[in-house]
Each structure stands twice: as structure tokens, then as C-alpha cells.
Design a protein around this motif. Structure first.
Motif, PDB file in Angstrom:
ATOM      1  N   GLU A   1      36.858  38.373 -19.816  1.00  0.00           N
ATOM      2  CA  GLU A   1      36.092  37.110 -20.314  1.00  0.00           C
ATOM      3  C   GLU A   1      36.709  36.031 -19.441  1.00  0.00           C
ATOM      4  O   GLU A   1      36.594  34.854 -19.819  1.00  0.00           O
ATOM      5  CB  GLU A   1      36.167  36.959 -21.741  1.00  0.00           C
ATOM      6  N   ASN A   2      37.073  36.367 -18.248  1.00  0.00           N
ATOM      7  CA  ASN A   2      37.593  35.066 -17.290  1.00  0.00           C
ATOM      8  C   ASN A   2      36.872  34.868 -16.255  1.00  0.00           C
ATOM      9  O   ASN A   2      36.669  35.671 -15.123  1.00  0.00           O
ATOM     10  CB  ASN A   2      39.128  36.081 -16.911  1.00  0.00           C
ATOM     11  N   SER A   3      36.085  33.904 -16.324  1.00  0.00           N
ATOM     12  CA  SER A   3      35.159  33.386 -15.258  1.00  0.00           C
ATOM     13  C   SER A   3      35.963  32.961 -14.091  1.00  0.00           C
ATOM     14  O   SER A   3      35.407  33.120 -12.984  1.00  0.00           O
ATOM     15  CB  SER A   3      34.139  32.408 -15.802  1.00  0.00           C
ATOM     16  N   GLU A   4      36.910  32.252 -13.995  1.00  0.00           N
ATOM     17  CA  GLU A   4      37.767  31.979 -13.043  1.00  0.00           C
ATOM     18  C   GLU A   4      38.002  33.217 -12.155  1.00  0.00           C
ATOM     19  O   GLU A   4      38.168  33.346 -11.027  1.00  0.00           O
ATOM     20  CB  GLU A   4      39.077  31.289 -13.410  1.00  0.00           C
ATOM     21  N   TYR A   5      38.317  34.101 -12.922  1.00  0.00           N
ATOM     22  CA  TYR A   5      38.876  35.618 -12.036  1.00  0.00           C
ATOM     23  C   TYR A   5      37.771  36.077 -11.435  1.00  0.00           C
ATOM     24  O   TYR A   5      37.663  36.622 -10.461  1.00  0.00           O
ATOM     25  CB  TYR A   5      39.293  36.536 -13.138  1.00  0.00           C
ATOM     26  N   ASP A   6      36.594  36.268 -12.211  1.00  0.00           N
ATOM     27  CA  ASP A   6      35.285  36.688 -11.574  1.00  0.00           C
ATOM     28  C   ASP A   6      34.793  36.014 -10.210  1.00  0.00           C
ATOM     29  O   ASP A   6      34.581  36.489  -9.373  1.00  0.00           O
ATOM     30  CB  ASP A   6      33.979  36.748 -12.580  1.00  0.00           C
ATOM     31  N   GLU A   7      34.955  34.680 -10.394  1.00  0.00           N
ATOM     32  CA  GLU A   7      34.739  33.668  -9.150  1.00  0.00           C
ATOM     33  C   GLU A   7      35.437  34.151  -7.900  1.00  0.00           C
ATOM     34  O   GLU A   7      34.955  34.066  -7.039  1.00  0.00           O
ATOM     35  CB  GLU A   7      34.867  32.451  -9.715  1.00  0.00           C
ATOM     36  N   ALA A   8      36.848  33.978  -8.515  1.00  0.00           N
ATOM     37  CA  ALA A   8      37.747  34.323  -7.401  1.00  0.00           C
ATOM     38  C   ALA A   8      37.660  35.660  -6.635  1.00  0.00           C
ATOM     39  O   ALA A   8      37.585  35.964  -5.420  1.00  0.00           O
ATOM     40  CB  ALA A   8      39.277  34.351  -7.760  1.00  0.00           C
ATOM     41  N   LYS A   9      37.157  36.530  -7.310  1.00  0.00           N
ATOM     42  CA  LYS A   9      37.072  37.989  -7.081  1.00  0.00           C
ATOM     43  C   LYS A   9      35.739  37.929  -6.297  1.00  0.00           C
ATOM     44  O   LYS A   9      35.828  38.700  -5.108  1.00  0.00           O
ATOM     45  CB  LYS A   9      36.784  39.104  -8.111  1.00  0.00           C
ATOM     46  N   SER A  10      34.676  37.037  -6.499  1.00  0.00           N
ATOM     47  CA  SER A  10      33.539  37.231  -5.479  1.00  0.00           C
ATOM     48  C   SER A  10      33.765  36.395  -4.514  1.00  0.00           C
ATOM     49  O   SER A  10      33.221  36.759  -3.317  1.00  0.00           O
ATOM     50  CB  SER A  10      32.566  36.316  -6.667  1.00  0.00           C
ATOM     51  N   GLU A  11      34.694  35.393  -4.432  1.00  0.00           N
ATOM     52  CA  GLU A  11      34.934  34.414  -3.269  1.00  0.00           C
ATOM     53  C   GLU A  11      35.799  35.449  -2.234  1.00  0.00           C
ATOM     54  O   GLU A  11      35.480  35.411  -0.805  1.00  0.00           O
ATOM     55  CB  GLU A  11      35.942  33.452  -3.612  1.00  0.00           C
ATOM     56  N   GLN A  12      36.631  36.324  -2.985  1.00  0.00           N
ATOM     57  CA  GLN A  12      37.416  37.191  -1.891  1.00  0.00           C
ATOM     58  C   GLN A  12      36.321  38.457  -1.281  1.00  0.00           C
ATOM     59  O   GLN A  12      36.560  38.718  -0.247  1.00  0.00           O
ATOM     60  CB  GLN A  12      38.389  38.064  -3.074  1.00  0.00           C
ATOM     61  N   ALA A  13      35.519  38.982  -2.123  1.00  0.00           N
ATOM     62  CA  ALA A  13      34.429  39.796  -1.559  1.00  0.00           C
ATOM     63  C   ALA A  13      33.680  39.143  -0.394  1.00  0.00           C
ATOM     64  O   ALA A  13      33.499  39.731   0.802  1.00  0.00           O
ATOM     65  CB  ALA A  13      33.548  40.204  -2.682  1.00  0.00           C
ATOM     66  N   LYS A  14      33.530  37.822  -0.744  1.00  0.00           N
ATOM     67  CA  LYS A  14      32.685  36.818   0.700  1.00  0.00           C
ATOM     68  C   LYS A  14      33.590  36.825   1.844  1.00  0.00           C
ATOM     69  O   LYS A  14      33.078  36.953   2.853  1.00  0.00           O
ATOM     70  CB  LYS A  14      32.235  35.710  -0.072  1.00  0.00           C
ATOM     71  N   ILE A  15      34.628  36.648   1.594  1.00  0.00           N
ATOM     72  CA  ILE A  15      35.718  36.469   2.908  1.00  0.00           C
ATOM     73  C   ILE A  15      35.927  37.640   3.421  1.00  0.00           C
ATOM     74  O   ILE A  15      35.876  37.829   4.744  1.00  0.00           O
ATOM     75  CB  ILE A  15      37.244  35.798   2.197  1.00  0.00           C
ATOM     76  N   GLU A  16      36.156  38.752   2.677  1.00  0.00           N
ATOM     77  CA  GLU A  16      36.446  40.201   3.386  1.00  0.00           C
ATOM     78  C   GLU A  16      34.900  40.458   3.899  1.00  0.00           C
ATOM     79  O   GLU A  16      35.152  41.291   5.195  1.00  0.00           O
ATOM     80  CB  GLU A  16      36.819  41.253   2.287  1.00  0.00           C
ATOM     81  N   ALA A  17      34.076  40.149   3.434  1.00  0.00           N
ATOM     82  CA  ALA A  17      32.856  40.566   4.130  1.00  0.00           C
ATOM     83  C   ALA A  17      32.602  39.830   5.546  1.00  0.00           C
ATOM     84  O   ALA A  17      32.221  40.519   6.451  1.00  0.00           O
ATOM     85  CB  ALA A  17      31.517  40.316   3.405  1.00  0.00           C
ATOM     86  N   ARG A  18      33.075  38.534   5.423  1.00  0.00           N
ATOM     87  CA  ARG A  18      32.866  37.413   6.715  1.00  0.00           C
ATOM     88  C   ARG A  18      33.774  38.201   7.696  1.00  0.00           C
ATOM     89  O   ARG A  18      33.455  38.128   8.898  1.00  0.00           O
ATOM     90  CB  ARG A  18      32.978  36.282   6.466  1.00  0.00           C
TER      91      ARG A  18
END
Length: 155
Positions: free
Chosen positions: A46-63
Motif C-alpha cells: 500500500e505504498n504509493s511512493e514505492y509504486d511511483e518510484a518503481k514506475s519511474e525506474q521502469a521508464k528510465i530503464e526503457a529509455r
């Protein structure tokens, strides 16, 4: 399946290499710190900050993957001929319908950024301009209809 080649100028390739280096260093360090902080908040389910950080990590790795692929398959285009519009040319044109002047830099798809005046050689305007000379008028088939552009200067 044939590998797509990405045409770009030497300067454009250097820009992409700089972005890649920045993402691999600062980008990854920043996201690691965000993940560390988010984990400290406890329950990850239930940690939205963690979910947001994981999403940002995925975007960085995709780029990063996208940039590595483009750089691995890049073809540097020589921009020596300044008599005709080619990759790397800066072209000033006048739209004949309303005399609006615009300057575009012709770049490869990977470098295009219309907000900065960098248009791809694969775009409708880029395709129409490549190979043209100062004083010529080109017709661009655009979604809004045909545009006539007169070439004023090529740098």
C-alpha cells in the motif's frame, strides 16, 4: 528481420550518448535513492511512493534500452554539401500561403524535437526539403493540406 538503422549527425549521436550516460549514472542513482526512501515507509503493498518510484525506474530503464539500441544501430550522415538540404542542414523557409518564416534543422528520427525546430528527415516537411536548393519551392503534403515552402537559406 532487418535491423532499423537510425540516421543522425555526429552532434546528434553525441547528444544521445550524453543522455544515455546521464541516465545510467545520475538517473539510476536518483531512482535508487527514491526506492530506498519509499521502502523505509513500510508495507510495500500500500505504498504509493514505492509504486511511483518503481514506475519511474521502469521508464528510465526503457529509455536506456531505447538509446542503446539507437546508438548501436546508428549511421552517421556526412553533412558536407551545403548547396542542397540534407541531414544536419539548418533551413530557413517561407510558407507561401501567409509569408510566415520558419527555420528547421534536419535531423534523424531519434533526434527530432519539433519544439526546438529539429525535424526528422522522415517527416513530411523533412522529406520534402531534403535535396532541395535555395530559391526552390517544395510542396508538403500535410494533414492540414498542401503547404508550399520556399527555401530562403541553407546553413
Amino acid at each position: 528481420m532487418a535491423t532499423k538503422q537510425f540516421k543522425m549527425t555526429a552532434a546528434g549521436k553525441a547528444e544521445l550518448e550524453k543522455e544515455l550516460d546521464n541516465l545510467k549514472t545520475e538517473g539510476r542513482i536518483d531512482i535508487a535513492e527514491k526506492l530506498k526512501v519509499a521502502r523505509s515507509y513500510g508495507d510495500l503493498s500500500e505504498n504509493s511512493e514505492y509504486d511511483e518510484a518503481k514506475s519511474e525506474q521502469a521508464k528510465i530503464e526503457a529509455r536506456i534500452s531505447e538509446l542503446e539500441y539507437q546508438l548501436d544501430n546508428s549511421v552517421i550522415i556526412d553533412t558536407a554539401d551545403s548547396d542542397t538540404v540534407s541531414m544536419g542542414s539548418k533551413v530557413t523557409v517561407v510558407r507561401l500561403s501567409d509569408n510566415v518564416e520558419a527555420t528547421y534543422e534536419i535531423v534523424g528520427f531519434a533526434q527530432s524535437n519539433p519544439a526546438e525546430g529539429k525535424i526528422s528527415d522522415e517527416s513530411p516537411v523533412g522529406r520534402a526539403l531534403v535535396g532541395a536548393r535555395v530559391g526552390e519551392t517544395v510542396v508538403v503534403e500535410a494533414p492540414i493540406g498542401s503547404l508550399e515552402l520556399e527555401i530562403k537559406t541553407i546553413d
